[in-house]
Design a protein around this motif. Structure first.
Motif, mmCIF file in Angstrom:
data_model
loop_
_atom_site.group_PDB
_atom_site.id
_atom_site.type_symbol
_atom_site.label_atom_id
_atom_site.label_comp_id
_atom_site.label_asym_id
_atom_site.label_seq_id
_atom_site.Cartn_x
_atom_site.Cartn_y
_atom_site.Cartn_z
ATOM 1 N N TYR A 151 0.813 -1.219 0.000
ATOM 2 C CA TYR A 151 0.000 0.000 0.000
ATOM 3 C C TYR A 151 0.849 1.272 0.000
ATOM 4 N N ASP A 152 0.414 2.214 -0.822
ATOM 5 C CA ASP A 152 1.035 3.540 -0.874
ATOM 6 C C ASP A 152 0.415 4.479 0.162
ATOM 7 N N THR B 211 -9.664 4.673 10.328
ATOM 8 C CA THR B 211 -10.902 5.245 10.880
ATOM 9 C C THR B 211 -11.281 4.591 12.206
ATOM 10 N N VAL B 212 -10.404 3.743 12.750
ATOM 11 C CA VAL B 212 -10.687 3.003 13.988
ATOM 12 C C VAL B 212 -10.024 3.714 15.166
ATOM 13 N N PRO B 213 -10.791 4.140 16.189
ATOM 14 C CA PRO B 213 -10.207 4.876 17.316
ATOM 15 C C PRO B 213 -9.570 3.977 18.364
ATOM 16 N N LEU B 214 -8.786 3.005 17.904
ATOM 17 C CA LEU B 214 -8.107 2.074 18.797
ATOM 18 C C LEU B 214 -6.715 1.784 18.250
ATOM 19 N N ALA B 215 -5.793 1.386 19.134
ATOM 20 C CA ALA B 215 -4.445 0.999 18.697
ATOM 21 C C ALA B 215 -4.510 -0.431 18.169
ATOM 22 N N VAL B 216 -4.829 -0.582 16.894
ATOM 23 C CA VAL B 216 -5.039 -1.919 16.317
ATOM 24 C C VAL B 216 -3.805 -2.452 15.591
ATOM 25 N N VAL B 217 -2.781 -1.618 15.426
ATOM 26 C CA VAL B 217 -1.574 -2.024 14.691
ATOM 27 C C VAL B 217 -0.383 -1.991 15.643
ATOM 28 N N ASN B 218 0.306 -3.130 15.781
ATOM 29 C CA ASN B 218 1.482 -3.150 16.648
ATOM 30 C C ASN B 218 2.732 -2.733 15.869
ATOM 31 N N ASP B 219 3.808 -2.484 16.592
ATOM 32 C CA ASP B 219 5.026 -1.981 15.960
ATOM 33 C C ASP B 219 5.635 -2.989 14.991
ATOM 34 N N ALA B 220 5.476 -4.276 15.279
ATOM 35 C CA ALA B 220 6.024 -5.300 14.383
ATOM 36 C C ALA B 220 5.328 -5.248 13.024
ATOM 37 N N ASP B 221 3.994 -5.140 13.030
ATOM 38 C CA ASP B 221 3.258 -5.027 11.769
ATOM 39 C C ASP B 221 3.576 -3.712 11.066
ATOM 40 N N LEU B 222 3.799 -2.675 11.844
ATOM 41 C CA LEU B 222 4.093 -1.364 11.267
ATOM 42 C C LEU B 222 5.370 -1.393 10.438
ATOM 43 N N MET B 223 6.290 -2.258 10.785
ATOM 44 C CA MET B 223 7.559 -2.342 10.062
ATOM 45 C C MET B 223 7.382 -2.804 8.619
ATOM 46 N N SER B 224 6.224 -3.394 8.287
ATOM 47 C CA SER B 224 5.974 -3.808 6.908
ATOM 48 C C SER B 224 5.556 -2.642 6.021
ATOM 49 N N MET B 225 5.252 -1.484 6.645
ATOM 50 C CA MET B 225 4.869 -0.311 5.880
ATOM 51 C C MET B 225 6.117 0.292 5.236
ATOM 52 N N GLN B 226 6.048 0.561 3.944
ATOM 53 C CA GLN B 226 7.203 1.034 3.203
ATOM 54 C C GLN B 226 7.546 2.483 3.560
ATOM 55 N N LYS B 227 8.836 2.806 3.508
ATOM 56 C CA LYS B 227 9.274 4.178 3.726
ATOM 57 C C LYS B 227 8.612 5.074 2.677
ATOM 58 N N GLY B 228 8.044 6.192 3.117
ATOM 59 C CA GLY B 228 7.355 7.090 2.192
ATOM 60 C C GLY B 228 5.865 6.837 2.085
ATOM 61 N N THR B 229 5.391 5.752 2.706
ATOM 62 C CA THR B 229 3.944 5.511 2.729
ATOM 63 C C THR B 229 3.247 6.672 3.433
ATOM 64 N N VAL B 230 2.082 7.058 2.929
ATOM 65 C CA VAL B 230 1.292 8.119 3.551
ATOM 66 C C VAL B 230 0.266 7.462 4.480
ATOM 67 N N TYR B 231 0.361 7.777 5.771
ATOM 68 C CA TYR B 231 -0.588 7.249 6.745
ATOM 69 C C TYR B 231 -1.444 8.396 7.256
ATOM 70 N N ILE B 232 -2.763 8.287 7.057
ATOM 71 C CA ILE B 232 -3.713 9.341 7.419
ATOM 72 C C ILE B 232 -4.645 8.787 8.491
ATOM 73 N N ASP B 233 -4.589 9.361 9.695
ATOM 74 C CA ASP B 233 -5.457 8.878 10.766
ATOM 75 C C ASP B 233 -6.616 9.843 10.957
ATOM 76 N N LEU B 234 -7.832 9.355 10.778
ATOM 77 C CA LEU B 234 -9.047 10.170 10.899
ATOM 78 C C LEU B 234 -9.771 9.930 12.206
ATOM 79 N N ALA B 235 -9.255 9.031 13.022
ATOM 80 C CA ALA B 235 -9.930 8.676 14.273
ATOM 81 C C ALA B 235 -9.514 9.627 15.391
ATOM 82 N N SER B 236 -10.235 9.538 16.501
ATOM 83 C CA SER B 236 -9.924 10.393 17.649
ATOM 84 C C SER B 236 -8.636 9.954 18.339
ATOM 85 N N LYS B 237 -8.262 8.694 18.158
ATOM 86 C CA LYS B 237 -7.006 8.164 18.678
ATOM 87 C C LYS B 237 -6.332 7.395 17.548
ATOM 88 N N PRO B 238 -5.011 7.541 17.380
ATOM 89 C CA PRO B 238 -4.335 6.858 16.271
ATOM 90 C C PRO B 238 -4.302 5.344 16.455
#
Length: 239
Positions: A164-165, A170-197
């Motif tokens: 994903y680019d 849209t989920v107001p919960l911490a649903v992604v852990n740091d290990a999974d986050l490492m699969s996100m490519q450098k330069g990916t745009v992450y847009i959080d619309l929830a009240s909590k990231p």
């Protein structure tokens, strides 16, 4: 107090337009309007007249109790179905603007993942589908409605962000852990619309991800339309 018994507490440009839209509206009781993202507390109520009307989006339990004791009527705009629907659409359009501004690719060339398929997630997915943008949806709710807007529906666990680019949460919960986050490519745009990231924003930025949370997006990207939606609600509930 203004001549029409109204005080609009101007915290952003949306509230400036709302003041103009309500200039000729007459209110029988003192009426105070706060932006939906402002959390009204007991200290705020200290300057409010007994018997007043307050339009708000958030308030503390202590403020609710104090308002009841002083005959202050609270109107929660975020509990109104029509306003929520309009606000979700305006937020989705705002997210599209953020995508265009931050992505190094044309959005038509982007692969997008939307986290969550509640009211906000559905609004985002609908906007993206109208533009024929390649979109997957991660959800724990019924899969069938999500397939109307997505190429693929994936579980809300063990994320693989590599394809994903752009990721829109849209989920107001911490649903992604740091290990999974490492699969996100450098330069990916992450847009959080929830009240909590949904992710660790600081760690994401350390990994080179363009990550941020975007609260009250309609107030920034389409303030007049956001004000108009508030005006329609106020005209409906306060006579």
């Amino acid at each position: 107090m203004s001549k029409n018994n109204l005080t609009v507490h101007q915290s952003d440009e949306r509230m400036f337009f709302l003041q103009r839209l309500l200039t000729r509206t007459q209110f029988a009781a003192p009426t105070h309007i706060f932006a939906p993202n402002i959390n009204v507390d007991v200290n705020t109520l200290a300057d409010i007249e007994d018997g007043a009307n307050i339009v708000l989006g958030k308030c503390t339990d202590e403020a609710v109790a104090l308002a009841e004791s002083r005959d202050i009527k609270l109107y929660n705009i975020m509990k109104n179905e029509r306003f929520q629907a309009i606000n979700s659409r305006l937020t989705a359009e705002g997210a599209l603007m953020v995508m265009i501004e931050h992505s190094i690719k044309s959005i038509s060339d982007c692969n997008v993942l939307v986290l969550g398929f509640g009211r906000m997630g559905a609004a985002v997915a609908k906007v993206l589908s109208k533009l024929d943008i390649s979109t997957d949806i991660a959800t724990t709710s019924s899969l069938r409605p999500a397939y109307a807007f997505a190429n693929k529906v994936v579980p809300m666990s063990k994320f693989d962000f590599a394809p994903y680019d752009i990721v829109i949460n849209t989920v107001p919960l911490a649903v992604v852990n740091d290990a999974d986050l490492m699969s996100m490519q450098k330069g990916t745009v992450y847009i959080d619309l929830a009240s909590k990231p949904a992710i660790n924003l600081e760690y994401a930025k350390y990994l080179g991800i363009d990550a941020d949370i975007y609260p009250a997006l309609p107030a920034k990207t389409c303030p007049y339309s956001a004000a108009k939606a508030m005006q329609e609600y106020i005209s409906e509930v306060i006579k």
